[in-house]
Design a protein around this motif. Structure first.
Motif, PDB file in Angstrom:
ATOM      1  N   LYS A  13       0.821  -1.220   0.000  1.00 39.87           N
ATOM      2  CA  LYS A  13       0.000   0.000   0.000  1.00 39.87           C
ATOM      3  C   LYS A  13       0.854   1.271   0.000  1.00 39.87           C
ATOM      4  O   LYS A  13       0.574   2.191  -0.748  1.00 39.87           O
ATOM      5  N   THR A  31      -1.898   6.973   7.514  1.00 36.79           N
ATOM      6  CA  THR A  31      -2.042   7.086   8.972  1.00 36.79           C
ATOM      7  C   THR A  31      -0.864   6.425   9.677  1.00 36.79           C
ATOM      8  O   THR A  31      -0.389   6.927  10.696  1.00 36.79           O
ATOM      9  N   ARG A  36       3.909   7.043  12.972  1.00 39.69           N
ATOM     10  CA  ARG A  36       5.348   6.821  13.179  1.00 39.69           C
ATOM     11  C   ARG A  36       6.098   8.137  13.357  1.00 39.69           C
ATOM     12  O   ARG A  36       6.991   8.236  14.198  1.00 39.69           O
ATOM     13  N   ASP A  57      -1.604  -3.852  17.396  1.00 41.86           N
ATOM     14  CA  ASP A  57      -3.040  -3.572  17.526  1.00 41.86           C
ATOM     15  C   ASP A  57      -3.381  -2.251  16.866  1.00 41.86           C
ATOM     16  O   ASP A  57      -2.508  -1.427  16.626  1.00 41.86           O
ATOM     17  N   VAL A  59      -4.704   1.494  16.802  1.00 41.29           N
ATOM     18  CA  VAL A  59      -4.821   2.635  17.718  1.00 41.29           C
ATOM     19  C   VAL A  59      -6.332   2.908  17.826  1.00 41.29           C
ATOM     20  O   VAL A  59      -7.047   2.800  16.833  1.00 41.29           O
ATOM     21  N   GLY A  85      -4.215   3.266   4.686  1.00 42.23           N
ATOM     22  CA  GLY A  85      -4.240   2.816   6.088  1.00 42.23           C
ATOM     23  C   GLY A  85      -5.422   3.357   6.867  1.00 42.23           C
ATOM     24  O   GLY A  85      -5.510   3.173   8.081  1.00 42.23           O
ATOM     25  N   ARG A  88      -9.736   1.601   8.735  1.00 46.80           N
ATOM     26  CA  ARG A  88      -9.290   0.262   9.056  1.00 46.80           C
ATOM     27  C   ARG A  88     -10.332  -0.485   9.876  1.00 46.80           C
ATOM     28  O   ARG A  88     -10.104  -1.619  10.288  1.00 46.80           O
ATOM     29  N   GLN A  92     -14.573   3.450  11.472  1.00 51.75           N
ATOM     30  CA  GLN A  92     -13.782   4.507  10.808  1.00 51.75           C
ATOM     31  C   GLN A  92     -14.359   4.809   9.426  1.00 51.75           C
ATOM     32  O   GLN A  92     -14.380   5.966   8.991  1.00 51.75           O
ATOM     33  N   ARG A 138      11.135  -2.635  10.971  1.00 49.34           N
ATOM     34  CA  ARG A 138      10.148  -1.939  11.796  1.00 49.34           C
ATOM     35  C   ARG A 138       9.829  -2.814  12.997  1.00 49.34           C
ATOM     36  O   ARG A 138       9.730  -4.026  12.858  1.00 49.34           O
ATOM     37  N   ARG A 149      -0.883  -8.798  13.414  1.00 53.05           N
ATOM     38  CA  ARG A 149      -1.422  -7.734  12.541  1.00 53.05           C
ATOM     39  C   ARG A 149      -2.304  -8.313  11.450  1.00 53.05           C
ATOM     40  O   ARG A 149      -3.313  -7.722  11.072  1.00 53.05           O
TER      41      ARG A 149
HETATM   42  P1  ADP Z   1       0.675  -1.858   7.830  1.00 56.86           P
HETATM   43  O1  ADP Z   1      -0.353  -1.548   6.767  1.00 56.86           O
HETATM   44  O2  ADP Z   1       1.933  -2.420   7.254  1.00 56.86           O
HETATM   45  O3  ADP Z   1       0.147  -2.659   8.979  1.00 56.86           O
HETATM   46  P2  ADP Z   1       0.704   0.944   8.709  1.00 56.86           P
HETATM   47  O4  ADP Z   1       1.928   1.738   8.519  1.00 56.86           O
HETATM   48  O5  ADP Z   1      -0.471   1.281   7.867  1.00 56.86           O
HETATM   49  O6  ADP Z   1       1.184  -0.540   8.506  1.00 56.86           O
HETATM   50  O7  ADP Z   1       0.230   0.995  10.242  1.00 56.86           O
HETATM   51  C1  ADP Z   1       1.100   0.691  11.305  1.00 56.86           C
HETATM   52  C2  ADP Z   1       0.345   0.724  12.628  1.00 56.86           C
HETATM   53  O8  ADP Z   1      -0.225   2.037  12.842  1.00 56.86           O
HETATM   54  C3  ADP Z   1      -0.876  -0.216  12.701  1.00 56.86           C
HETATM   55  O9  ADP Z   1      -0.523  -1.538  13.041  1.00 56.86           O
HETATM   56  C4  ADP Z   1      -1.707   0.492  13.787  1.00 56.86           C
HETATM   57  O10 ADP Z   1      -1.205   0.249  15.071  1.00 56.86           O
HETATM   58  C5  ADP Z   1      -1.496   1.963  13.473  1.00 56.86           C
HETATM   59  N1  ADP Z   1      -2.544   2.463  12.549  1.00 56.86           N
HETATM   60  C6  ADP Z   1      -2.354   2.924  11.280  1.00 56.86           C
HETATM   61  N2  ADP Z   1      -3.523   3.295  10.716  1.00 56.86           N
HETATM   62  C7  ADP Z   1      -4.490   3.068  11.647  1.00 56.86           C
HETATM   63  C8  ADP Z   1      -5.907   3.222  11.683  1.00 56.86           C
HETATM   64  N3  ADP Z   1      -6.573   3.701  10.621  1.00 56.86           N
HETATM   65  N4  ADP Z   1      -6.562   2.876  12.811  1.00 56.86           N
HETATM   66  C9  ADP Z   1      -5.907   2.408  13.858  1.00 56.86           C
HETATM   67  N5  ADP Z   1      -4.586   2.203  13.902  1.00 56.86           N
HETATM   68  C10 ADP Z   1      -3.861   2.532  12.814  1.00 56.86           C
END
Ligand code: ADP
Length: 199
Positions: A13, A31, A36, A57, A59, A85, A88, A92, A138, A149
């Motif tokens: 993605k 997101t 990060r 998990d 957020v 992202g 999710r 949302q 990461r 995840r």
């Molecule tokens: P990936 O798609 O590889 O899991 P992301 O960079 O999109 O990684 O997200 C990393 C972390 O950030 C997620 O595992 C979660 O903890 C948090 N996160 C990102 N986007 C959201 C969201 N929309 N709702 C809740 N948590 C989120």
């Protein structure tokens, strides 16, 4: 154009978001990247998000939704965006629909990147990112966190595929192949939203 990129961790993605957003001339809003950046900057938001992220998990929605709302209100996102992202969870997704409705907007397309789970585990365990000139893993790409995840994705995020299909917005694309091949499929799908790619 207002586009959502949906797909499991490891589907590519982040990479596709950059390329597709560039072609569309809209900002790519990730997101995960925003969280990060807040964790490295040790902001209040970063402190709130860190423990969830480290555990693989989600957020909590209250934190995430408010953050996205603020980001979408910025000038560069007024004419369109590509969300990576978010959403999710179904909650949302409903919040996003509501926020856009308030602004008199709606999504044009939801692109789902489809990759089978064995390939995802292979990609994630080998994935490294460049930080200050060094390739690092990461924290949440460790094998046990990766499995968790993927579970979280299956339970909480995958239902969004049906949610958007029922709105006629979903385009599923095969995300196995070179970056250019996947981008080409995505761009083709954006021209005919609501239909799946059969290739
Ligand atoms: P990936 O798609 O590889 O899991 P992301 O960079 O999109 O990684 O997200 C990393 C972390 O950030 C997620 O595992 C979660 O903890 C948090 N996160 C990102 N986007 C959201 C969201 N929309 N709702 C809740 N948590 C989120």
């Amino acid at each position: 154009m207002r586009v959502v990129l949906l797909g499991p961790p490891g589907a590519g993605k982040g990479t596709q978001a950059q390329v597709i957003a560039g072609r569309l001339g809209v900002p790519a809003i990730s997101t995960g990247d925003i969280f990060r950046a807040n964790v490295s900057g040790q902001t209040e938001l970063g402190k709130q998000a860190k423990s969830y992220m480290d555990a693989g998990d989600l957020v909590p929605d209250e934190i995430t939704v408010a953050m996205v709302k603020d980001r979408l209100a910025e000038t560069d996102a007024k004419g369109g965006f590509l969300l990576d992202g978010f959403p999710r969870t179904i909650a949302q997704g409903e919040q996003l629909r509501g926020s856009l409705q308030e602004l008199g907007h709606h999504l044009d397309c939801v692109l789902e990147l489809v990759v089978d789970e064995d390939e995802l585990v292979r990609r994630l365990s080998g994935r490294r990112m460049l930080v200050d000139g060094e390739w690092v893993q990461r924290d949440d790409d460790k094998p046990e966190t990766v499995r968790h995840r993927l579970e979280v994705y299956r339970e909480q995020t995958a239902p969004l595929s049906g949610f958007y299909a029922s709105e006629g917005l979903l385009a599923q694309i095969d995300a196995i192949g070179s970056i250019e091949e996947v981008t080409a499929r995505a761009m083709a799908a954006l021209e005919r939203p609501g239909q799946s790619d059969d290739s």
